[in-house]
Design a protein around this motif. Structure first.
Motif, PDB file in Angstrom:
ATOM      1  N   THR A  60       0.705  -1.397  -0.012  1.00 28.66           N
ATOM      2  CA  THR A  60       0.054  -0.222   0.105  1.00 28.66           C
ATOM      3  C   THR A  60       0.832   1.378   0.014  1.00 28.66           C
ATOM      4  OG1 THR A  60      -0.168   0.065   2.495  1.00 28.66           O
ATOM      5  CG2 THR A  60      -1.688  -1.397   1.222  1.00 28.66           C
ATOM      6  N   GLY A  61       2.128   1.209   0.395  1.00 29.54           N
ATOM      7  CA  GLY A  61       2.879   2.348   0.363  1.00 29.54           C
ATOM      8  C   GLY A  61       2.864   3.020   1.878  1.00 29.54           C
ATOM      9  N   ILE A  62       2.311   2.523   2.683  1.00 31.99           N
ATOM     10  CA  ILE A  62       1.787   3.081   3.831  1.00 31.99           C
ATOM     11  C   ILE A  62       2.456   2.490   5.305  1.00 31.99           C
ATOM     12  CG2 ILE A  62       0.077   4.021   5.717  1.00 31.99           C
ATOM     13  CD1 ILE A  62      -1.735   4.045   3.100  1.00 31.99           C
ATOM     14  N   ILE A  63       3.113   3.129   6.188  1.00 30.73           N
ATOM     15  CA  ILE A  63       3.670   2.550   7.385  1.00 30.73           C
ATOM     16  C   ILE A  63       2.738   3.324   8.579  1.00 30.73           C
ATOM     17  CG2 ILE A  63       5.482   2.406   8.898  1.00 30.73           C
ATOM     18  CD1 ILE A  63       7.483   2.563   6.293  1.00 30.73           C
ATOM     19  N   ALA A  64       2.337   2.553   9.312  1.00 33.84           N
ATOM     20  CA  ALA A  64       1.733   3.121  10.619  1.00 33.84           C
ATOM     21  C   ALA A  64       2.647   3.451  11.563  1.00 33.84           C
ATOM     22  CB  ALA A  64       0.547   2.337  11.047  1.00 33.84           C
ATOM     23  N   LEU A  65       2.506   4.613  12.415  1.00 24.91           N
ATOM     24  CA  LEU A  65       3.082   4.931  13.620  1.00 24.91           C
ATOM     25  C   LEU A  65       2.135   5.178  14.924  1.00 24.91           C
ATOM     26  CD1 LEU A  65       5.712   5.735  15.404  1.00 24.91           C
ATOM     27  CD2 LEU A  65       5.298   8.444  14.392  1.00 24.91           C
ATOM     28  N   VAL A 106      -2.639  -3.731  21.591  1.00 25.59           N
ATOM     29  CA  VAL A 106      -2.760  -5.219  21.118  1.00 25.59           C
ATOM     30  C   VAL A 106      -3.644  -5.232  19.918  1.00 25.59           C
ATOM     31  CG1 VAL A 106      -3.895  -7.308  21.494  1.00 25.59           C
ATOM     32  CG2 VAL A 106      -2.676  -6.450  23.346  1.00 25.59           C
ATOM     33  N   LEU A 107      -4.499  -4.296  19.625  1.00 23.37           N
ATOM     34  CA  LEU A 107      -5.321  -4.105  18.472  1.00 23.37           C
ATOM     35  C   LEU A 107      -4.465  -3.702  17.501  1.00 23.37           C
ATOM     36  CD1 LEU A 107      -8.273  -4.199  17.587  1.00 23.37           C
ATOM     37  CD2 LEU A 107      -8.397  -1.717  18.095  1.00 23.37           C
ATOM     38  N   VAL A 108      -3.568  -2.735  17.516  1.00 21.83           N
ATOM     39  CA  VAL A 108      -2.790  -2.250  16.240  1.00 21.83           C
ATOM     40  C   VAL A 108      -1.621  -3.334  15.909  1.00 21.83           C
ATOM     41  CG1 VAL A 108      -3.023   0.145  16.812  1.00 21.83           C
ATOM     42  CG2 VAL A 108      -1.299  -0.966  17.863  1.00 21.83           C
ATOM     43  N   THR A 109      -1.159  -4.106  17.023  1.00 25.86           N
ATOM     44  CA  THR A 109      -0.290  -5.256  16.611  1.00 25.86           C
ATOM     45  C   THR A 109      -0.838  -6.470  15.860  1.00 25.86           C
ATOM     46  OG1 THR A 109      -0.595  -6.271  18.738  1.00 25.86           O
ATOM     47  CG2 THR A 109       1.237  -4.633  18.524  1.00 25.86           C
ATOM     48  N   GLN A 110      -2.120  -6.520  16.115  1.00 28.57           N
ATOM     49  CA  GLN A 110      -2.976  -7.685  15.593  1.00 28.57           C
ATOM     50  C   GLN A 110      -3.583  -7.560  14.340  1.00 28.57           C
ATOM     51  OE1 GLN A 110      -2.510 -10.731  16.740  1.00 28.57           O
ATOM     52  NE2 GLN A 110      -1.718 -10.168  18.863  1.00 28.57           N
ATOM     53  N   GLY A 111      -2.970  -6.603  13.675  1.00 29.82           N
ATOM     54  CA  GLY A 111      -3.490  -6.445  12.164  1.00 29.82           C
ATOM     55  C   GLY A 111      -4.898  -5.804  12.004  1.00 29.82           C
ATOM     56  N   LEU A 120       4.360  -1.694  10.725  1.00 32.01           N
ATOM     57  CA  LEU A 120       3.908  -0.844  11.992  1.00 32.01           C
ATOM     58  C   LEU A 120       5.346  -0.402  12.865  1.00 32.01           C
ATOM     59  CD1 LEU A 120       1.835   0.054  14.165  1.00 32.01           C
ATOM     60  CD2 LEU A 120       1.917  -2.161  15.024  1.00 32.01           C
ATOM     61  N   ILE A 121       5.181   0.870  13.139  1.00 30.62           N
ATOM     62  CA  ILE A 121       6.091   1.245  14.116  1.00 30.62           C
ATOM     63  C   ILE A 121       5.462   1.543  15.422  1.00 30.62           C
ATOM     64  CG2 ILE A 121       7.816   3.046  14.676  1.00 30.62           C
ATOM     65  CD1 ILE A 121       8.479   3.446  11.694  1.00 30.62           C
ATOM     66  N   LEU A 122       5.783   0.961  16.736  1.00 35.31           N
ATOM     67  CA  LEU A 122       4.849   1.199  17.765  1.00 35.31           C
ATOM     68  C   LEU A 122       5.768   1.541  18.994  1.00 35.31           C
ATOM     69  CD1 LEU A 122       2.139   0.979  19.475  1.00 35.31           C
ATOM     70  CD2 LEU A 122       2.803  -1.903  19.836  1.00 35.31           C
ATOM     71  N   SER A 123       5.207   2.633  19.922  1.00 37.19           N
ATOM     72  CA  SER A 123       5.906   2.821  20.998  1.00 37.19           C
ATOM     73  C   SER A 123       4.941   2.468  22.017  1.00 37.19           C
ATOM     74  CB  SER A 123       6.081   4.573  20.935  1.00 37.19           C
ATOM     75  OG  SER A 123       6.569   4.940  22.391  1.00 37.19           O
ATOM     76  N   PRO A 124       5.047   1.562  22.553  1.00 40.97           N
ATOM     77  CA  PRO A 124       4.058   0.796  23.766  1.00 40.97           C
ATOM     78  C   PRO A 124       4.458   1.175  25.275  1.00 40.97           C
ATOM     79  CG  PRO A 124       5.888  -0.768  23.162  1.00 40.97           C
ATOM     80  CD  PRO A 124       6.097   0.211  22.397  1.00 40.97           C
ATOM     81  N   ILE A 125       3.190   1.084  25.915  1.00 41.56           N
ATOM     82  CA  ILE A 125       3.291   1.648  27.341  1.00 41.56           C
ATOM     83  C   ILE A 125       2.961   0.290  28.149  1.00 41.56           C
ATOM     84  CG2 ILE A 125       2.305   2.814  29.137  1.00 41.56           C
ATOM     85  CD1 ILE A 125       4.108   4.611  27.557  1.00 41.56           C
ATOM     86  N   LEU A 133       3.907 -12.370  21.254  1.00 46.42           N
ATOM     87  CA  LEU A 133       4.047 -13.698  21.304  1.00 46.42           C
ATOM     88  C   LEU A 133       2.996 -14.349  20.571  1.00 46.42           C
ATOM     89  CD1 LEU A 133       6.237 -15.062  24.212  1.00 46.42           C
ATOM     90  CD2 LEU A 133       6.971 -14.452  21.978  1.00 46.42           C
ATOM     91  N   GLY A 134       1.803 -13.793  20.833  1.00 50.83           N
ATOM     92  CA  GLY A 134       0.376 -14.380  20.423  1.00 50.83           C
ATOM     93  C   GLY A 134       0.069 -13.677  19.098  1.00 50.83           C
ATOM     94  N   ARG A 135       1.169 -12.565  18.448  1.00 47.89           N
ATOM     95  CA  ARG A 135       0.725 -12.030  17.401  1.00 47.89           C
ATOM     96  C   ARG A 135       0.605 -12.834  15.888  1.00 47.89           C
ATOM     97  NH1 ARG A 135       4.293  -8.266  13.506  1.00 47.89           N
ATOM     98  NH2 ARG A 135       2.445  -6.825  12.845  1.00 47.89           N
ATOM     99  N   ARG A 136      -0.636 -12.780  15.250  1.00 47.84           N
ATOM    100  CA  ARG A 136      -0.664 -13.457  13.930  1.00 47.84           C
ATOM    101  C   ARG A 136      -0.178 -12.689  12.689  1.00 47.84           C
ATOM    102  NH1 ARG A 136      -4.338 -14.845  17.638  1.00 47.84           N
ATOM    103  NH2 ARG A 136      -6.088 -13.548  16.814  1.00 47.84           N
ATOM    104  N   ASP A 137      -0.443 -11.336  12.934  1.00 47.15           N
ATOM    105  CA  ASP A 137      -0.171 -10.514  11.665  1.00 47.15           C
ATOM    106  C   ASP A 137       1.407 -10.794  11.454  1.00 47.15           C
ATOM    107  OD1 ASP A 137      -0.566  -8.646   9.588  1.00 47.15           O
ATOM    108  OD2 ASP A 137      -0.111  -6.783  11.041  1.00 47.15           O
TER     109      ASP A 137
END
Length: 338
Positions: A60-65, A106-111, A120-125, A133-137
């Protein structure tokens, strides 16, 4: 209607394939040919169709932050750096706001946006290792920030312990001996701030000073109000420090405001240091001493890791990468008058 590859090829007197090779920066084009085609591109004002290019590759040419707080100047500045870094790879950035809530992280990491983004680039808290470990995306994921995870994903963060020690060492070098830490968390020790608190403890010990836990102020969040409230709480219980090291710049600015309102002088009575080097701190009435993470390097490395995994570049395994940082001494810290 804009110029096409065919138009550029005709003007340059070359094949469409040669123009495509130049546009895509393929290395086997000679410098003379590259210059010839580039002149035609510039003359015609040709702009490549990036959307079509990505679609041909099934992307798609899109990266999420995804960041916890868009209103925090640090994340706003980091987002700008990520957008610039992504543009150099012909990617657009989609910003997502998690509010630091585990379910949203969790929602953003799971696709959640699997059909919209390539990576995806994620700054988690609040995110836990078990969530990863349970990520399927299978979209590339790069983690930013202080949290540490035993999971197969690239993580990019400065050495928070060493950076905190640098800030505290600056304060002890000014003759400060009662150095408070503002921004510890009240609940789980692994939440953000634990590494900076550890650095505070380690550096005080190295300086031969006691780690007075009565000078540690816990908070629920990391904003200006939290810094002011924590500073007032310390003063209300009679714990007058001669220096403050705050978890971030916003808390440091709040602490300075509280000190001034209580009739104390910054930096003479109490020196204050923060963390993040946000622009607000540079232009505060009392310019803030701070640890300055290399935001440009953080952004560049994060984007490069996503792109590398998308393009199938050889990767051995997930890495934890540590960009650099510097301490910037400004008006809010000064030698102890005693």
């Amino acid at each position: 209607m804009g110029a096409s590859l065919k138009d550029v090829a005709q003007l340059a007197g070359v094949s469409i394939k040669t123009v495509s090779n130049v546009v895509n920066n393929y290395p086997h084009v000679t410098p003379a040919m590259r210059e010839r085609v580039q002149r035609a591109i510039d003359e015609l004002g040709y702009r490549p169709n990036l959307t079509a290019r990505h679609l041909r590759k099934g992307r798609t040419g899109i990266i999420a932050l995804a960041v916890p707080e868009l209103g925090n100047p640090y994340f706003a500045e980091l987002a700008g750096a990520v957008i610039d870094a992504a543009a150099r790879h012909d990617y657009t950035v989609l910003l997502d706001h998690t509010a630091g809530q585990r379910q949203k992280e969790v929602l953003v990491t799971q696709g959640f946006r699997a059909h919209v983004i390539d990576g995806l680039i994620l700054s988690p808290i609040e995110l836990e290792t078990s969530d990863l470990l349970g990520r399927r995306d299978d979209a590339p994921l790069v983690l930013l920030g202080e949290r540490e995870y035993d999971a197969p994903y690239d993580q990019i963060a400065i050495d928070n312990v060493a950076a905190a020690r640098t800030a505290v060492r600056h304060l002890t070098g000014l003759g400060r001996r009662r150095i408070a830490f503002i921004g510890a968390r009240r609940e789980i020790a692994r939440r953000p701030a634990h590494l900076r608190l550890r650095g505070w403890r380690e550096e005080l010990t190295a300086a031969g000073l006691p780690c007075d836990e009565s000078l540690v102020a816990a908070t629920d969040a990391y904003g200006r109000w939290d810094g002011a409230a924590a500073m007032n709480a310390l003063l209300d219980r009679g714990e007058r420090p001669d220096a403050v090291f705050a978890y971030n710049d916003l808390m440091a600015l709040g602490a300075m405001r509280a000190l001034v309102e209580r009739g104390l002088r910054v930096p003479q009575d109490v020196s204050v240091a923060g963390f993040d080097d946000v622009e607000e701190g540079r232009f505060s009435t009392i310019a803030l001493t701070t640890v300055s993470p290399d935001k440009q390097a953080i952004a560049r490395l994060a984007v490069e890791r996503v792109v590398a995994r998308l393009t199938g570049a050889p990767q051995v395994s997930a890495e934890r990468i540590q960009p650099g940082y510097t301490l910037i001494a400004r008006e809010s810290t000064a030698p102890s008058p005693v």
